[in-house]
Design a protein around this motif. Structure first.
Motif, PDB file in Angstrom:
ATOM      1  N   ARG A  20       0.386  13.080   4.436  1.00  0.00           N
ATOM      2  CA  ARG A  20       1.524  12.172   4.543  1.00  0.00           C
ATOM      3  C   ARG A  20       1.064  10.744   4.835  1.00  0.00           C
ATOM      4  N   PHE A  21       1.630   9.819   4.077  1.00  0.00           N
ATOM      5  CA  PHE A  21       1.379   8.397   4.294  1.00  0.00           C
ATOM      6  C   PHE A  21       2.721   7.701   4.479  1.00  0.00           C
ATOM      7  N   GLU A  22       2.763   6.770   5.413  1.00  0.00           N
ATOM      8  CA  GLU A  22       3.960   5.965   5.623  1.00  0.00           C
ATOM      9  C   GLU A  22       3.556   4.499   5.548  1.00  0.00           C
ATOM     10  N   ARG A  23       4.335   3.734   4.796  1.00  0.00           N
ATOM     11  CA  ARG A  23       4.053   2.309   4.625  1.00  0.00           C
ATOM     12  C   ARG A  23       5.358   1.533   4.763  1.00  0.00           C
ATOM     13  N   ARG A  24       5.268   0.349   5.350  1.00  0.00           N
ATOM     14  CA  ARG A  24       6.400  -0.560   5.407  1.00  0.00           C
ATOM     15  C   ARG A  24       6.096  -1.728   4.494  1.00  0.00           C
ATOM     16  N   TYR A  25       7.032  -2.016   3.595  1.00  0.00           N
ATOM     17  CA  TYR A  25       6.860  -3.107   2.645  1.00  0.00           C
ATOM     18  C   TYR A  25       7.953  -4.152   2.846  1.00  0.00           C
ATOM     19  N   GLY A  26       7.578  -5.413   2.838  1.00  0.00           N
ATOM     20  CA  GLY A  26       8.548  -6.497   2.914  1.00  0.00           C
ATOM     21  C   GLY A  26       9.125  -6.785   1.533  1.00  0.00           C
ATOM     22  N   LEU A  27       9.566  -5.742   0.858  1.00  0.00           N
ATOM     23  CA  LEU A  27      10.108  -5.838  -0.497  1.00  0.00           C
ATOM     24  C   LEU A  27      11.426  -5.079  -0.556  1.00  0.00           C
ATOM     25  N   PRO A  28      12.346  -5.511  -1.418  1.00  0.00           N
ATOM     26  CA  PRO A  28      13.596  -4.765  -1.574  1.00  0.00           C
ATOM     27  C   PRO A  28      13.331  -3.339  -2.072  1.00  0.00           C
ATOM     28  N   VAL A  32      10.478  -1.602  -5.025  1.00  0.00           N
ATOM     29  CA  VAL A  32       9.521  -0.515  -4.808  1.00  0.00           C
ATOM     30  C   VAL A  32       9.906   0.699  -5.661  1.00  0.00           C
ATOM     31  N   TRP A  33      11.192   0.986  -5.788  1.00  0.00           N
ATOM     32  CA  TRP A  33      11.637   2.089  -6.642  1.00  0.00           C
ATOM     33  C   TRP A  33      11.161   1.878  -8.082  1.00  0.00           C
ATOM     34  N   ALA A  34      11.276   0.656  -8.577  1.00  0.00           N
ATOM     35  CA  ALA A  34      10.803   0.361  -9.938  1.00  0.00           C
ATOM     36  C   ALA A  34       9.307   0.634 -10.055  1.00  0.00           C
ATOM     37  N   CYS A 109      11.607  -2.317   3.056  1.00  0.00           N
ATOM     38  CA  CYS A 109      11.844  -0.881   3.016  1.00  0.00           C
ATOM     39  C   CYS A 109      10.628  -0.129   3.548  1.00  0.00           C
ATOM     40  N   ARG A 110      10.847   1.117   3.875  1.00  0.00           N
ATOM     41  CA  ARG A 110       9.787   2.000   4.345  1.00  0.00           C
ATOM     42  C   ARG A 110       9.597   3.090   3.303  1.00  0.00           C
ATOM     43  N   ASP A 136      -2.742  -0.678  -3.620  1.00  0.00           N
ATOM     44  CA  ASP A 136      -2.373  -1.461  -4.799  1.00  0.00           C
ATOM     45  C   ASP A 136      -0.872  -1.534  -5.051  1.00  0.00           C
ATOM     46  N   LEU A 137      -0.098  -0.673  -4.415  1.00  0.00           N
ATOM     47  CA  LEU A 137       1.329  -0.612  -4.724  1.00  0.00           C
ATOM     48  C   LEU A 137       2.087  -1.901  -4.423  1.00  0.00           C
ATOM     49  N   PRO A 138       1.939  -2.546  -3.253  1.00  0.00           N
ATOM     50  CA  PRO A 138       2.767  -3.745  -3.001  1.00  0.00           C
ATOM     51  C   PRO A 138       2.534  -4.859  -4.018  1.00  0.00           C
TER      52      PRO A 138
END
Length: 186
Positions: A20-28, A32-34, A109-110, A136-138
């Motif tokens: 399990r990985f949890e990340r918080r992104y300062g993105l709508p 992130v869904w896209a 979002c988280r 690389d995701l953000p």
């Protein structure tokens, strides 16, 4: 394994582990869904992809430079909050499941990613791989220009993964840490 960046591994049953990985992104959340569901965005951070975005739909992830391909099936979907799909094992063993959950937060979002593996032998490779890929995701989520997959890009990612694997080896359950590294064939 300790720390948000490193993720956690828990034994979920005999030979079954949740990574399990949890990340918080300062993105709508929609951005992130896209990145999780649009083939052009997936190619920026994960793999070349095709998917039929519905429960029961196919998902194909392809890493031609590494000679790897995943053929999975979407098993849960609730846009833009949940995507889960089967993940085939390299040796043809029964597949595992990758689950992506998104939750809106005041400034972004988280993301919670859980990979339930049915074989401990791949924890080192898979854990260090997800850690590397999630780095690389953000950037990919907001990038306007797709990055093509190249052999150099694949090799650079694999080199970063090896660094993470060295840290993971000491933290994994004993039966997983004794398994050899899965080598990428040049």
């Amino acid at each position: 394994m300790a720390g948000e960046a490193d993720g956690t591994v828990t034994k979920a049953g005999e030979g079954v582990y949740d990574l399990r990985f949890e990340r918080r992104y300062g993105l709508p959340i929609d951005t992130v869904w896209a990145a999780l569901t649009e083939p052009a965005r997936l190619a920026d951070w994960l793999a070349l992809a095709t998917l039929d975005l519905r429960v029961g739909g196919a998902i194909v992830l392809d890493w031609p430079e590494m000679g790897d391909r995943l053929d999975g099936v979407i098993v849960a979907l609730d846009p833009p909050r949940l995507l889960a799909f089967t993940w085939s094992e390299p040796d043809g063993a029964p597949g595992s499941v990758v689950r992506w959950e998104l939750r809106e937060e005041p400034d972004g979002c988280r993301l919670l990613m859980t990979h339930t593996l049915v074989r401990s032998g791949y924890l080192l490779d898979v854990g260090s791989g997800w850690h590397t890929i999630l780095e690389d995701l953000p950037g990919a989520a907001v990038r306007r220009q797709p990055r093509p997959w190249t052999t150099e890009r694949a090799r650079a990612g694999r080199a970063r993964q090896r660094v993470h694997a060295d840290r993971y080896r000491a933290r994994l359950p004993r039966e997983a840490s004794e398994v050899a590294w899965v080598e990428w064939k040049d």
